[in-house]
Design a protein around this motif. Structure first.
Motif, PDB file in Angstrom:
ATOM      1  N   TYR A 175     -12.966   9.289 -61.369  1.00  0.00           N
ATOM      2  CA  TYR A 175     -12.004   8.463 -60.628  1.00  0.00           C
ATOM      3  C   TYR A 175     -10.657   9.180 -60.483  1.00  0.00           C
ATOM      4  N   HIS A 176     -10.157   9.809 -61.548  1.00  0.00           N
ATOM      5  CA  HIS A 176      -8.858  10.484 -61.508  1.00  0.00           C
ATOM      6  C   HIS A 176      -8.988  12.004 -61.456  1.00  0.00           C
ATOM      7  N   LEU A 177     -10.162  12.512 -61.141  1.00  0.00           N
ATOM      8  CA  LEU A 177     -10.376  13.962 -61.134  1.00  0.00           C
ATOM      9  C   LEU A 177      -9.348  14.687 -60.268  1.00  0.00           C
ATOM     10  N   HIS A 178      -9.099  14.207 -59.057  1.00  0.00           N
ATOM     11  CA  HIS A 178      -8.161  14.871 -58.153  1.00  0.00           C
ATOM     12  C   HIS A 178      -6.706  14.685 -58.592  1.00  0.00           C
ATOM     13  N   ARG A 179      -6.416  13.673 -59.372  1.00  0.00           N
ATOM     14  CA  ARG A 179      -5.042  13.434 -59.816  1.00  0.00           C
ATOM     15  C   ARG A 179      -4.674  14.259 -61.049  1.00  0.00           C
ATOM     16  N   ARG A 180      -5.667  14.569 -61.884  1.00  0.00           N
ATOM     17  CA  ARG A 180      -5.367  15.246 -63.141  1.00  0.00           C
ATOM     18  C   ARG A 180      -5.954  16.653 -63.233  1.00  0.00           C
ATOM     19  N   SER A 181      -6.558  17.136 -62.153  1.00  0.00           N
ATOM     20  CA  SER A 181      -7.022  18.517 -62.117  1.00  0.00           C
ATOM     21  C   SER A 181      -6.060  19.313 -61.250  1.00  0.00           C
ATOM     22  N   ILE A 182      -5.815  20.539 -61.636  1.00  0.00           N
ATOM     23  CA  ILE A 182      -4.818  21.339 -60.915  1.00  0.00           C
ATOM     24  C   ILE A 182      -5.387  22.711 -60.602  1.00  0.00           C
ATOM     25  N   TRP A 183      -5.374  23.057 -59.317  1.00  0.00           N
ATOM     26  CA  TRP A 183      -5.634  24.426 -58.886  1.00  0.00           C
ATOM     27  C   TRP A 183      -4.269  25.095 -58.932  1.00  0.00           C
ATOM     28  N   GLY A 184      -4.057  25.931 -59.937  1.00  0.00           N
ATOM     29  CA  GLY A 184      -2.711  26.462 -60.102  1.00  0.00           C
ATOM     30  C   GLY A 184      -2.677  27.759 -60.877  1.00  0.00           C
ATOM     31  N   THR A 185      -1.477  28.174 -61.156  1.00  0.00           N
ATOM     32  CA  THR A 185      -1.241  29.403 -61.897  1.00  0.00           C
ATOM     33  C   THR A 185      -0.496  29.074 -63.188  1.00  0.00           C
ATOM     34  N   ILE A 186      -0.566  29.995 -64.130  1.00  0.00           N
ATOM     35  CA  ILE A 186       0.179  29.837 -65.371  1.00  0.00           C
ATOM     36  C   ILE A 186       1.651  30.048 -65.047  1.00  0.00           C
ATOM     37  N   ARG A 187       2.465  29.100 -65.421  1.00  0.00           N
ATOM     38  CA  ARG A 187       3.900  29.158 -65.146  1.00  0.00           C
ATOM     39  C   ARG A 187       4.593  30.238 -65.962  1.00  0.00           C
ATOM     40  N   ARG A 188       4.267  30.278 -67.231  1.00  0.00           N
ATOM     41  CA  ARG A 188       4.817  31.306 -68.118  1.00  0.00           C
ATOM     42  C   ARG A 188       3.778  31.581 -69.199  1.00  0.00           C
ATOM     43  N   LEU A 189       3.650  32.831 -69.562  1.00  0.00           N
ATOM     44  CA  LEU A 189       2.682  33.219 -70.580  1.00  0.00           C
ATOM     45  C   LEU A 189       3.183  32.811 -71.952  1.00  0.00           C
ATOM     46  N   SER A 190       2.271  32.358 -72.794  1.00  0.00           N
ATOM     47  CA  SER A 190       2.619  31.919 -74.147  1.00  0.00           C
ATOM     48  C   SER A 190       1.763  32.666 -75.154  1.00  0.00           C
ATOM     49  N   PRO A 191       2.366  33.164 -76.220  1.00  0.00           N
ATOM     50  CA  PRO A 191       1.559  33.852 -77.238  1.00  0.00           C
ATOM     51  C   PRO A 191       0.725  32.856 -78.034  1.00  0.00           C
ATOM     52  N   LEU A 192      -0.361  33.356 -78.597  1.00  0.00           N
ATOM     53  CA  LEU A 192      -1.144  32.530 -79.518  1.00  0.00           C
ATOM     54  C   LEU A 192      -0.282  32.224 -80.730  1.00  0.00           C
ATOM     55  N   ARG A 193      -0.295  30.989 -81.177  1.00  0.00           N
ATOM     56  CA  ARG A 193       0.390  30.605 -82.413  1.00  0.00           C
ATOM     57  C   ARG A 193      -0.697  30.532 -83.480  1.00  0.00           C
ATOM     58  N   VAL A 194      -0.497  31.232 -84.575  1.00  0.00           N
ATOM     59  CA  VAL A 194      -1.506  31.307 -85.628  1.00  0.00           C
ATOM     60  C   VAL A 194      -0.996  30.590 -86.880  1.00  0.00           C
ATOM     61  N   PRO A 195      -1.219  29.260 -86.959  1.00  0.00           N
ATOM     62  CA  PRO A 195      -0.733  28.518 -88.123  1.00  0.00           C
ATOM     63  C   PRO A 195      -1.590  28.745 -89.372  1.00  0.00           C
ATOM     64  N   TYR A 196      -2.842  29.145 -89.178  1.00  0.00           N
ATOM     65  CA  TYR A 196      -3.758  29.432 -90.287  1.00  0.00           C
ATOM     66  C   TYR A 196      -4.388  30.791 -90.019  1.00  0.00           C
TER      67      TYR A 196
END
Length: 178
Positions: free
Chosen positions: A143-164
Motif C-alpha cells: 500500500y505504501h511502497l511508492h511512498r516509502r521507497s526511494i530511487w536515490g543516491t547516498i547523500r553523504r558517505l558514513s563510516p561503519l561504526r563498530v560498537p562491538y
C-alpha cells in the motif's frame, strides 16, 4: 484522505494526482527472487491497449540485498527542497521554487562483521554519492511502497561504526533522484 473514486481508493496504487505531487516512480517488485541466469523475459499482454505499445520510463533489474536485522527505530523519512525564498525591499517574498525530493535517514544496527563489510560497506564504496539505487523501506507493505521507497543516491558517505568487536552499525542518508 482520498475521496471516493480517486485513483488508489481501492488498491492503494498510484493515481495521476499522486504522480504529479512528488511520487514520480511507481514501483513493481517481483513476487520472489529470480535465480541467477543469463536473461529475464518480460511479456506484456494487454489486448485492450489501443496504442499497441507500452511506455516504460525507467526499468531496473538488479540484484538486491536485505539486511539480516531491520533498521533501528527512529528512522526519518521526509521531504527536502532546494527552493529559495528572498525577501524583497517592500517586504514581499519572491520564491525560486525547485522540485521537492524525499529523503530517508536510517541506521542498520548490530550487523555481524562479515555482512557489514561485504554488504553495507561495499554499497557505499560502489555507489558513492553519484550512483542511484532503490531503497525499499518495507517490501511487504504494498500500500505504501511508492511512498516509502526511494530511487536515490547516498547523500553523504558514513563510516561503519563498530560498537562491538564483531558487529557494526551503518548509517545511511538517501536523497531521491528525480
Amino acid at each position: 484522505m482520498l475521496a471516493y473514486g480517486d485513483g488508489g481508493w481501492w488498491d492503494g496504487k498510484l493515481g495521476k494526482d499522486e504522480l504529479d505531487l512528488g511520487y514520480p516512480i511507481d514501483y513493481h517488485l517481483l513476487p520472489s527472487p529470480i535465480p541467477q541466469g543469463e536473461f529475464l523475459r518480460i511479456e506484456i499482454n494487454d489486448t485492450t491497449n489501443p496504442a499497441n505499445y507500452v511506455e516504460i520510463g525507467r526499468m531496473v533489474i538488479s540484484p538486491g540485498y536485505q539486511p539480516t536485522i531491520n533498521m533501528r527505530q527512529g528512522t526519518f523519512i521526509g521531504w527536502n527542497t532546494s527552493s529559495r525564498r528572498t525577501e524583497m525591499e517592500g517586504g514581499a517574498f519572491k520564491y525560486n521554487e525547485r522540485p521537492r525530493r524525499r529523503v530517508l535517514n536510517f541506521v542498520i544496527p548490530n550487523i555481524p562483521e562479515d555482512e557489514s563489510l561485504v554488504k553495507l560497506d561495499e554499497i557505499q564504496r560502489r555507489q558513492g554519492t553519484h550512483d542511484p539505487f532503490l531503497t525499499i523501506y518495507d517490501p511487504s507493505d504494498t500500500y505504501h511502497l511508492h511512498r516509502r521507497s526511494i530511487w536515490g543516491t547516498i547523500r553523504r558517505l558514513s563510516p561503519l561504526r563498530v560498537p562491538y568487536a564483531t558487529h557494526a552499525d551503518q548509517a545511511f542518508s538517501i536523497i531521491q533522484e528525480l
